[in-house]
Design a protein around this motif. Structure first.
Motif, PDB file in Angstrom:
ATOM      1  N   ILE A  66      17.432  -0.355 -22.314  1.00 48.61           N
ATOM      2  CA  ILE A  66      16.997   1.028 -22.590  1.00 48.61           C
ATOM      3  C   ILE A  66      17.747   1.986 -21.670  1.00 48.61           C
ATOM      4  O   ILE A  66      18.218   3.045 -22.076  1.00 48.61           O
ATOM      5  CB  ILE A  66      15.467   1.150 -22.376  1.00 48.61           C
ATOM      6  CG1 ILE A  66      14.734   0.387 -23.483  1.00 48.61           C
ATOM      7  CG2 ILE A  66      15.035   2.617 -22.349  1.00 48.61           C
ATOM      8  CD1 ILE A  66      13.248   0.258 -23.257  1.00 48.61           C
TER       9      ILE A  66
ATOM     10  N   VAL B 157      21.380   2.443 -22.872  1.00 49.56           N
ATOM     11  CA  VAL B 157      21.496   3.381 -23.996  1.00 49.56           C
ATOM     12  C   VAL B 157      21.393   4.816 -23.478  1.00 49.56           C
ATOM     13  O   VAL B 157      22.180   5.698 -23.847  1.00 49.56           O
ATOM     14  CB  VAL B 157      20.414   3.092 -25.068  1.00 49.56           C
ATOM     15  CG1 VAL B 157      20.380   4.207 -26.113  1.00 49.56           C
ATOM     16  CG2 VAL B 157      20.681   1.766 -25.752  1.00 49.56           C
TER      17      VAL B 157
ATOM     18  N   MET C  32      22.163   8.614 -29.885  1.00 45.83           N
ATOM     19  CA  MET C  32      22.305   7.394 -30.691  1.00 45.83           C
ATOM     20  C   MET C  32      20.970   6.984 -31.298  1.00 45.83           C
ATOM     21  O   MET C  32      19.915   7.184 -30.684  1.00 45.83           O
ATOM     22  CB  MET C  32      22.830   6.249 -29.804  1.00 45.83           C
ATOM     23  CG  MET C  32      24.187   6.537 -29.196  1.00 45.83           C
ATOM     24  SD  MET C  32      24.938   5.093 -28.419  1.00 45.83           S
ATOM     25  CE  MET C  32      24.036   4.962 -26.883  1.00 45.83           C
ATOM     26  N   ASP C  33      21.036   6.416 -32.475  1.00 42.70           N
ATOM     27  CA  ASP C  33      19.843   5.851 -33.094  1.00 42.70           C
ATOM     28  C   ASP C  33      19.437   4.628 -32.269  1.00 42.70           C
ATOM     29  O   ASP C  33      20.253   3.726 -32.035  1.00 42.70           O
ATOM     30  CB  ASP C  33      20.166   5.446 -34.541  1.00 42.70           C
ATOM     31  CG  ASP C  33      19.011   4.748 -35.200  1.00 42.70           C
ATOM     32  OD1 ASP C  33      18.133   5.452 -35.698  1.00 42.70           O
ATOM     33  OD2 ASP C  33      18.980   3.499 -35.178  1.00 42.70           O
ATOM     34  N   GLU C  34      18.173   4.611 -31.811  1.00 43.99           N
ATOM     35  CA  GLU C  34      17.753   3.540 -30.889  1.00 43.99           C
ATOM     36  C   GLU C  34      17.902   2.157 -31.508  1.00 43.99           C
ATOM     37  O   GLU C  34      18.384   1.231 -30.846  1.00 43.99           O
ATOM     38  CB  GLU C  34      16.298   3.715 -30.436  1.00 43.99           C
ATOM     39  CG  GLU C  34      16.062   4.894 -29.529  1.00 43.99           C
ATOM     40  CD  GLU C  34      15.715   6.151 -30.298  1.00 43.99           C
ATOM     41  OE1 GLU C  34      15.689   6.101 -31.537  1.00 43.99           O
ATOM     42  OE2 GLU C  34      15.467   7.187 -29.657  1.00 43.99           O
ATOM     43  N   ASP C  35      17.465   2.024 -32.760  1.00 45.47           N
ATOM     44  CA  ASP C  35      17.525   0.704 -33.398  1.00 45.47           C
ATOM     45  C   ASP C  35      18.960   0.183 -33.465  1.00 45.47           C
ATOM     46  O   ASP C  35      19.245  -0.960 -33.113  1.00 45.47           O
ATOM     47  CB  ASP C  35      16.956   0.764 -34.828  1.00 45.47           C
ATOM     48  CG  ASP C  35      15.452   0.770 -34.823  1.00 45.47           C
ATOM     49  OD1 ASP C  35      14.877   0.570 -33.730  1.00 45.47           O
ATOM     50  OD2 ASP C  35      14.860   0.982 -35.880  1.00 45.47           O
TER      51      ASP C  35
ATOM     52  N   LEU D 178      20.450  -0.464 -29.885  1.00 41.95           N
ATOM     53  CA  LEU D 178      19.902  -1.633 -29.198  1.00 41.95           C
ATOM     54  C   LEU D 178      20.242  -2.947 -29.902  1.00 41.95           C
ATOM     55  O   LEU D 178      20.019  -4.025 -29.360  1.00 41.95           O
ATOM     56  CB  LEU D 178      18.380  -1.483 -29.029  1.00 41.95           C
ATOM     57  CG  LEU D 178      17.985  -0.397 -28.013  1.00 41.95           C
ATOM     58  CD1 LEU D 178      16.545   0.035 -28.194  1.00 41.95           C
ATOM     59  CD2 LEU D 178      18.199  -0.884 -26.583  1.00 41.95           C
TER      60      LEU D 178
ATOM     61  N   GLY E 219      13.002   4.755 -25.050  1.00 43.07           N
ATOM     62  CA  GLY E 219      12.670   3.343 -25.201  1.00 43.07           C
ATOM     63  C   GLY E 219      13.332   2.682 -26.388  1.00 43.07           C
ATOM     64  O   GLY E 219      14.503   2.924 -26.675  1.00 43.07           O
ATOM     65  N   PHE E 220      12.580   1.861 -27.063  1.00 47.19           N
ATOM     66  CA  PHE E 220      13.123   1.151 -28.215  1.00 47.19           C
ATOM     67  C   PHE E 220      12.969   1.941 -29.512  1.00 47.19           C
ATOM     68  O   PHE E 220      13.183   1.400 -30.595  1.00 47.19           O
ATOM     69  CB  PHE E 220      12.462  -0.224 -28.355  1.00 47.19           C
ATOM     70  CG  PHE E 220      12.868  -1.180 -27.260  1.00 47.19           C
ATOM     71  CD1 PHE E 220      14.069  -1.851 -27.327  1.00 47.19           C
ATOM     72  CD2 PHE E 220      12.062  -1.375 -26.165  1.00 47.19           C
ATOM     73  CE1 PHE E 220      14.463  -2.719 -26.317  1.00 47.19           C
ATOM     74  CE2 PHE E 220      12.440  -2.235 -25.143  1.00 47.19           C
ATOM     75  CZ  PHE E 220      13.644  -2.909 -25.218  1.00 47.19           C
ATOM     76  N   GLY E 221      12.535   3.202 -29.378  1.00 48.68           N
ATOM     77  CA  GLY E 221      12.497   4.061 -30.557  1.00 48.68           C
ATOM     78  C   GLY E 221      11.227   3.938 -31.377  1.00 48.68           C
ATOM     79  O   GLY E 221      10.407   3.044 -31.174  1.00 48.68           O
TER      80      GLY E 221
ATOM     81  N   ARG F 247      10.736   3.273 -34.591  1.00 52.97           N
ATOM     82  CA  ARG F 247      10.564   2.214 -35.604  1.00 52.97           C
ATOM     83  C   ARG F 247       9.952   0.962 -34.993  1.00 52.97           C
ATOM     84  O   ARG F 247       9.181   0.251 -35.624  1.00 52.97           O
ATOM     85  CB  ARG F 247      11.881   1.940 -36.311  1.00 52.97           C
ATOM     86  CG  ARG F 247      12.162   2.992 -37.396  1.00 52.97           C
ATOM     87  CD  ARG F 247      13.433   2.718 -38.150  1.00 52.97           C
ATOM     88  NE  ARG F 247      14.598   3.020 -37.354  1.00 52.97           N
ATOM     89  CZ  ARG F 247      15.151   4.233 -37.253  1.00 52.97           C
ATOM     90  NH1 ARG F 247      14.639   5.238 -37.912  1.00 52.97           N
ATOM     91  NH2 ARG F 247      16.213   4.439 -36.508  1.00 52.97           N
TER      92      ARG F 247
END
Lengths: 86, 427
Positions: A41, A44, A55-58, A61, B373-375, B377
């Motif tokens: 995390i 990113v 950036m899109d997290e999915d 990551l 964090g991990f967003g 979704r």
């Protein structure tokens, strides 16, 4: 200006407390460089700061290697109109 | 007569965040019931229609039987339009009678009593236009009915409302099972154990200072102590809990540790030890072991709460705990400061220190800073899993509502994430 690859390695080294010269493109962030989930995390976040991108997290990551990060960040920079040295 | 509840004003809704992000204000609870249930009982409405923010309309429609954001509900019946924040207990306007609009000292609508024939003459292009035309065309009268202004008022009023609701329910005695040894302190008339509820051995129910209502299917495990006034909702489980006075819990909650003067919505868990006081907890929340909130400052001064991440609002009370939004999750050992705001869908990984008083919705608090964090979704995935474990369903409408909430809460989150980045970079 440093290349995307150099900048990715510098950020990675800072976050994971490694020597940038020893990081290779094929290195896996988790298996080879020892990144824990919390550090991913942070990586990113620091890449976003370094390049001034969002950036899109999915998608971000799901990138596993340093070389993958270079490609992904290059793509995002192009999409978001950010100037980079390739 | 049709009751029409309206909750469209963004400014006043913000006073009830993070809880009102995912529900109309009238779905907040106080005592045994939601504010909606209290108002419907008070005005003896035949049916009800609801006007809520557009982003939650589809999700809310799946939860209630009345029409939601359906303008055709405004014709064909006598109407009693009501601001959703009105306190039912002190509201004494007759819902039937000549058409008129009750306005507060600022000129805002409190209620509009509209005969069927008058409703037809008003602007029905939308609820906001309808209300505006009612104010313009019908007789306006001053109305001093009190309204709920902030979430913590519900917490502070909970004890009184519990006592009143117990009296209104008119039930007492044991229809469920109480296993011996155990003790009821105070009069048995002040205790009601509903059918299907089970109180294990070694439980003390103390009704000396207020009534205790344990609803159907609830289970009280050994070494729990329940002090009245208190309501334990359907199918909730108390696990050796020190359940102090003034709690409304459930349905389907798992509660352990010490809980005092708090409201906990359905399907939320505080399974383990740790103190929760003067708190308002939403649905599907999980508080990890030893999560503790402060509800009293060391200098006994009044507690302030930040609802927007910037400016504290003085609650005027020395006892205010945390406001915790739906689907929030805290790790083991989380320490919440007095008057904390924990955003909906937020994830907290404790650092051992008290947290900042404002954690935005959809944020991941990790290593002492707010991150993306991990967003979202990943959060939806977790919510889907948590709901399926209790027979709930994460629907498309639900996800669309949360997408709306994600947008609404973006500005506060952006500021907090930027602050977190600075902290990260200076390490």
């Amino acid at each position: 200006m440093a290349t995307v690859e150099e900048r990715v390695k510098t950020v990675t080294a800072q976050v994971l407390k490694l020597n940038a010269d020893e990081i290779k493109g094929e290195d896996n962030f988790t298996a080879d460089l020892g990144a824990e989930s919390v550090q991913s995390i942070e990586l990113v976040a620091m890449f976003e700061e370094e390049f001034g991108i969002e950036m899109d997290e999915d998608a971000a990551l799901s990138v596993e290697t340093v070389g993958g990060a270079v490609d992904f960040i290059t793509k995002v920079c192009r999409e978001q109109g950010v100037e980079i040295e390739e | 007569m049709r009751l029409v509840l309206v909750d469209r004003d963004e400014d006043s809704r913000g006073n009830f965040y993070p809880l009102a992000l995912s529900r109309p204000i009238w779905e907040l609870r106080c005592g045994f019931y939601s504010l909606r249930e209290k108002v419907i009982a008070k005005v003896a409405a035949g049916d009800a229609a609801y006007f809520v923010p557009d982003y939650m309309a589809d999700a809310y429609r799946a939860k209630v039987s009345g029409a939601v954001n359906n303008i055709s509900a405004l014709v064909g019946s006598d109407l009693f339009v009501l601001d959703g924040r009105v306190k039912a207990s002190s509201f004494d306007v007759a819902p039937r009678g000549a058409s008129e609009v009750g306005v507060d000292s600022q000129g805002h609508l409190v209620y509009a009593r509209i005969a069927k024939e008058d409703a037809g003459k008003l602007d029905t292009s939308g609820i906001d236009a309808f209300v505006a035309s009612a104010k313009a065309k019908l007789k306006n009268v001053p109305c001093s009915a009190s309204k709920w202004e902030y979430t913590w008022e519900l917490v502070l009023a909970n004890g009184e409302e519990l006592t009143a609701d117990f009296a209104a329910a008119g039930l007492s005695g044991v229809e469920g099972a109480i296993e011996k040894p155990g003790e009821i302190l105070g009069g048995k008339k002040d205790v009601y154990i509903a059918p299907g509820a089970r109180v294990h051995p070694m439980v003390v129910i103390d009704a000396e200072r207020g009534p205790v209502y344990i609803d159907e299917g609830a289970e009280i495990h050994p070494f729990s102590r329940i002090e009245g006034p208190c309501y334990i909702g359907k199918d909730s489980i108390l696990l050796g809990a020190k359940c102090r006075e003034g709690n409304s819990i459930g349905p389907v909650c798992r509660i352990g540790g010490e809980v005092e003067e708090s409201i906990v919505h359905g399907y939320s868990n505080k399974y383990h030890d740790g103190f929760l006081g003067h708190a308002y907890v939403g649905e599907w929340v999980n508080l990890g072991a030893l999560t503790t909130n402060s509800d009293l400052k060391n200098d006994y001064s009044t507690v302030s709460v930040m609802l927007d991440g910037k400016k504290g609002i003085d609650t005027g009370s020395t006892k205010v705990g945390s406001l915790i939004g739906d689907h929030a999750k805290t790790s083991i050992g989380t320490l919440l400061n007095t008057g904390s705001y924990v955003g909906a869908m937020s994830i907290i990984m404790a650092t051992g220190k008290p947290l900042p008083k404002y954690i935005p919705s959809f944020s991941w608090f990790i290593e002492g800073v707010v991150t993306k964090g991990f967003g979202r979704r990943k959060l939806y995935e977790t919510a889907r899993t948590a709901m399926s474990r209790r027979g709930g369903e994460w629907t498309e409408a639900e996800e669309a509502m949360w997408e709306g909430i994600f947008e609404i809460t973006a500005p506060q989150r952006r500021v907090a994430v930027a602050k977190g980045r600075k902290a990260m970079m200076s390490r």
